[in-house]
Every structure is written in C-alpha cells, then in structure tokens.
Scaffold this motif. Structure first.
Motif, PDB file in Angstrom:
ATOM      1  N   SER A   1       1.172  -0.810  -7.933  1.00  0.00           N
ATOM      2  CA  SER A   1       1.589  -0.158  -9.181  1.00  0.00           C
ATOM      3  C   SER A   1       0.498   0.672  -9.843  1.00  0.00           C
ATOM      4  N   SER A   2       0.968   1.545 -10.738  1.00  0.00           N
ATOM      5  CA  SER A   2       0.133   2.150 -11.775  1.00  0.00           C
ATOM      6  C   SER A   2       0.837   1.831 -13.081  1.00  0.00           C
ATOM      7  N   HIS A   3       0.684   0.616 -13.522  1.00  0.00           N
ATOM      8  CA  HIS A   3       1.494   0.124 -14.636  1.00  0.00           C
ATOM      9  C   HIS A   3       0.975   0.640 -15.979  1.00  0.00           C
ATOM     10  N   SER A   4       1.796   0.477 -16.994  1.00  0.00           N
ATOM     11  CA  SER A   4       1.485   1.023 -18.319  1.00  0.00           C
ATOM     12  C   SER A   4       0.638   0.094 -19.179  1.00  0.00           C
ATOM     13  N   GLY A   5       0.284  -1.071 -18.661  1.00  0.00           N
ATOM     14  CA  GLY A   5      -0.508  -2.004 -19.452  1.00  0.00           C
ATOM     15  C   GLY A   5       0.312  -2.756 -20.478  1.00  0.00           C
ATOM     16  N   GLU A   6       1.626  -2.824 -20.258  1.00  0.00           N
ATOM     17  CA  GLU A   6       2.475  -3.611 -21.146  1.00  0.00           C
ATOM     18  C   GLU A   6       2.145  -5.093 -20.969  1.00  0.00           C
ATOM     19  N   ASP A   7       2.539  -5.897 -21.948  1.00  0.00           N
ATOM     20  CA  ASP A   7       2.154  -7.315 -21.930  1.00  0.00           C
ATOM     21  C   ASP A   7       2.544  -7.993 -20.618  1.00  0.00           C
ATOM     22  N   ALA A   8       3.750  -7.694 -20.121  1.00  0.00           N
ATOM     23  CA  ALA A   8       4.214  -8.337 -18.885  1.00  0.00           C
ATOM     24  C   ALA A   8       3.368  -7.933 -17.685  1.00  0.00           C
ATOM     25  N   HIS A   9       2.912  -6.688 -17.669  1.00  0.00           N
ATOM     26  CA  HIS A   9       2.067  -6.223 -16.562  1.00  0.00           C
ATOM     27  C   HIS A   9       0.723  -6.957 -16.565  1.00  0.00           C
ATOM     28  N   ALA A  10       0.072  -6.980 -17.720  1.00  0.00           N
ATOM     29  CA  ALA A  10      -1.237  -7.629 -17.822  1.00  0.00           C
ATOM     30  C   ALA A  10      -1.137  -9.122 -17.529  1.00  0.00           C
ATOM     31  N   ALA A  11      -0.072  -9.740 -18.025  1.00  0.00           N
ATOM     32  CA  ALA A  11       0.093 -11.181 -17.815  1.00  0.00           C
ATOM     33  C   ALA A  11       0.277 -11.502 -16.337  1.00  0.00           C
ATOM     34  N   LEU A  12       1.081 -10.694 -15.633  1.00  0.00           N
ATOM     35  CA  LEU A  12       1.321 -10.965 -14.215  1.00  0.00           C
ATOM     36  C   LEU A  12       0.059 -10.750 -13.394  1.00  0.00           C
ATOM     37  N   ALA A  13      -0.714  -9.733 -13.706  1.00  0.00           N
ATOM     38  CA  ALA A  13      -1.984  -9.536 -12.997  1.00  0.00           C
ATOM     39  C   ALA A  13      -2.902 -10.733 -13.200  1.00  0.00           C
ATOM     40  N   GLY A  14      -2.931 -11.255 -14.433  1.00  0.00           N
ATOM     41  CA  GLY A  14      -3.740 -12.438 -14.712  1.00  0.00           C
ATOM     42  C   GLY A  14      -3.270 -13.651 -13.945  1.00  0.00           C
ATOM     43  N   GLU A  15      -1.959 -13.802 -13.814  1.00  0.00           N
ATOM     44  CA  GLU A  15      -1.398 -14.926 -13.050  1.00  0.00           C
ATOM     45  C   GLU A  15      -1.753 -14.810 -11.569  1.00  0.00           C
ATOM     46  N   MET A  16      -1.735 -13.611 -11.038  1.00  0.00           N
ATOM     47  CA  MET A  16      -2.117 -13.421  -9.632  1.00  0.00           C
ATOM     48  C   MET A  16      -3.557 -13.858  -9.403  1.00  0.00           C
ATOM     49  N   LEU A  17      -4.437 -13.444 -10.286  1.00  0.00           N
ATOM     50  CA  LEU A  17      -5.841 -13.838 -10.155  1.00  0.00           C
ATOM     51  C   LEU A  17      -6.004 -15.348 -10.263  1.00  0.00           C
TER      52      LEU A  17
END
Length: 332
Positions: free
Chosen positions: A78-94
């Motif tokens: 992705s090239s996501h917009s930095g919406e809360d759901a995007h940031a949260a999912l990236a954090g969960e992956m890490l």
C-alpha cells in the motif's frame, strides 16, 4: 520526439494546461495491446510497484507464519493515507513479529490527505513512522526478515539481503535488469529502480497470469493482487483513486499509484498489465489517464462508462462553481 498530450485541463471553453505522458498496455508475453508515447523509455515506478516489492513477504511464508490475511497483505503493498486503521494495522504486523515502530526505517510524515492530516493534528503532537504512507510495506519487509532469520537493521539499504532479494524479484518479474546504475532512493528510504515502461507493464501482467514465473512466485503474486482487490481501503484509503477504482469493479481491476505521475494496473479478465507515466509528475493527470485506459479494455459497457466518468474531474472555485475540467485525450 516529445510524448503526446494525454490530458487537458480546461478553464471555461479554453484549454489552460496540457499534460504529456506515455502509456503501455502489455500482456505477459510482452505483446503490446496499446501504447502512447515512448514506452521503451525508463521510469522510476516508485510506489506503483509495491506489489512486486511485497513478493518476498508472501513467497517466503512470512505472511502465513504470522497469521496474516488479505488486509495485512494489502497493507504490505500500500501507499496508505495514514488513517487510524492503517497505522494501527501496521503496528499490529510489527507486534506479531516481535518488533515495534522503532524498527521502521521509513521516516515519519503527516498525511498527504488534508482531512486525515487535520484529524492527525487534532489527536497527536507529531506523526510517527506508522503514519508514513509506506509503513505497511516496511512492516512487511521487517516481517519477511524476521521470518527468514535476517537481521532487520539497515533493511532499507541497497546492500541489505532483503533489498538484494527484491532486486532479483524485480528482474524476474519484469524481465529488465536493475542495478546501481539505474538506482535512486525513494521517499521512504529504500532503493527504487528505473526500468522501461513496457517492461513494467509486462511485469504486472505476469503478476496475474504467472507467465514465466516459478509456481511459488506466481501463486504469491496472484495472492497479493487478490488481497489488494479484496481490501482496497488498505491499499490507499478514503477518497483515493486506487481504492475507488478497485471498489468500482471488485476483483476485476487492480490499480496502484506511485509518486511523480506513475500508475500501474491489471485487468485480470484480459491478463493485461498497464503502466503509465505523466511526464510532469502530476497525479491529477495520471489518475485521468489510468481510468480512461481501463475503460477502453473493460468488456462491460456500463462499467466502461463509469470509468470514463471517473476519468473526467470537475474543477470548482471556492464558491463551488464549476470553472473547468481535467479530461483525458488519449489517442485511439
């Protein structure tokens, strides 16, 4: 010879601005179904090629090992917009890989989308790396390293084993050699490679058809495109062209933007890959170009009309009055 004018911007009945560019529509064998401009010219695909860069994450087994599904795979491309759901999912992956935002090497920035930026400014003092539009891709990189036992430190560098793997994948998929002589540094700090537009389009066709790829790579490639088409919000975000194009025709269009006026797309029903570049790097022109060329190759009159409508953008002044249009003028 200059590339042709592919998009016009009007004010009233007068053409005020013109955008030149090039478009390649190619199948997995390299047959050109449509072209405009010099498609043998090299371009930096930038973020448009993230589905290719995500291949080690899926093909290595990392996505399965950490229990990821379509959303995480889509976010990795992705090239996501930095919406809360995007940031949260990236954090969960890490977190699944035992890592955190501190391991990301992509840098931090406020969202490029004004409504999201305003929300971020209201809810946080400063953005962190999870807000970066490339944090999903970088989280996938880290997960791929952890799964394969590769040191994650410096994973964004040209000489890191992961980036060497991505170079090999890029060459295999596109059939075009890449290396230090064609290398630049992307906005998120990883290497980006210039390659012929035609080769890029062929590579995207092969991501779906699997032509010329090993079975494991072909399976991983189709899985990535399918995940993106199933979860288009996690590829881009609210009111974004990539998300809207894929949502318009679920499972029938893959589309991914890149910086500086690049777009790549796939029409699974036709086995065609599309790559285009607006010469002046303007996103508004690239979005008009991709919607228009998709409309030409969709075997569905109603859907084609919807895509043609998406290709034309109304320009309004601060009073909401229409003052002009952005419209494609692709040659037949």
């Amino acid at each position: 010879m200059a590339n042709p004018v592919l998009v016009e911007v009007t004010r009233g009945n007068v053409v005020e601005s013109r955008h030149r560019g090039m478009i390649a529509v190619v199948d997995g064998s390299g047959r050109v179904a449509y072209q405009a401009g010099d498609i043998d010219n090299v371009v930096f695909p930038r973020s448009a090629c993230k589905a290719i860069q995500a291949l080690p994450f899926v093909e290595s087994g990392a996505a399965d090992a950490f229990g990821f599904g379509d959303r995480e795979i889509a976010l990795s491309a992705s090239s996501h917009s930095g919406e809360d759901a995007h940031a949260a999912l990236a954090g969960e992956m890490l977190a699944r890989a035992g890592r955190s935002v501190d391991d990301l090497e992509c840098g931090a920035h406020w969202s490029f989308q004004q409504p999201v930026l305003i929300h971020q400014a209201r809810t946080r003092d400063m953005p962190d790396a999870l807000c970066n539009n490339c944090s999903g891709k970088h989280s996938g990189f880290i997960c791929a390293c952890v799964h394969q036992g590769i040191d994650t430190r410096g994973y964004s560098g040209y000489d890191h084993p992961l980036q060497a793997e991505i170079r090999a994948v890029m060459e295999d998929v596109t059939g075009s050699a890449v290396g230090s002589d064609l290398c630049g540094t992307d906005g998120c700090n990883i290497p980006t490679y210039a390659l012929p537009l035609k080769a890029l389009a062929r590579g995207f066709a092969r991501l779906w058809t699997g032509e010329g790829l090993s079975q494991s790579r072909a399976n991983a490639a189709r899985r990535i495109l399918s995940a993106c088409m199933a979860e288009p919000y996690y590829v881009a975000g609210s009111n974004r062209a990539c998300t809207e194009l894929m949502s318009l025709a679920p499972g029938r269009i893959f589309a991914k933007t890149g910086a500086e006026g690049v777009f790549c797309a796939v029409l699974p029903e036709k086995g065609l890959g599309i790559a285009l570049k607006c010469d002046d790097g303007t996103t508004r022109a690239a979005e008009a170009m991709v919607a228009s060329v998709l409309a030409r190759f969709i075997d569905d009159a109603a859907l084609s009309q919807e895509l043609e409508a998406m290709a034309v953008t109304s320009l309004k002044n601060w009073n909401g009055t229409e003052v002009g249009k952005v419209r494609p003028v692709l040659p037949r």
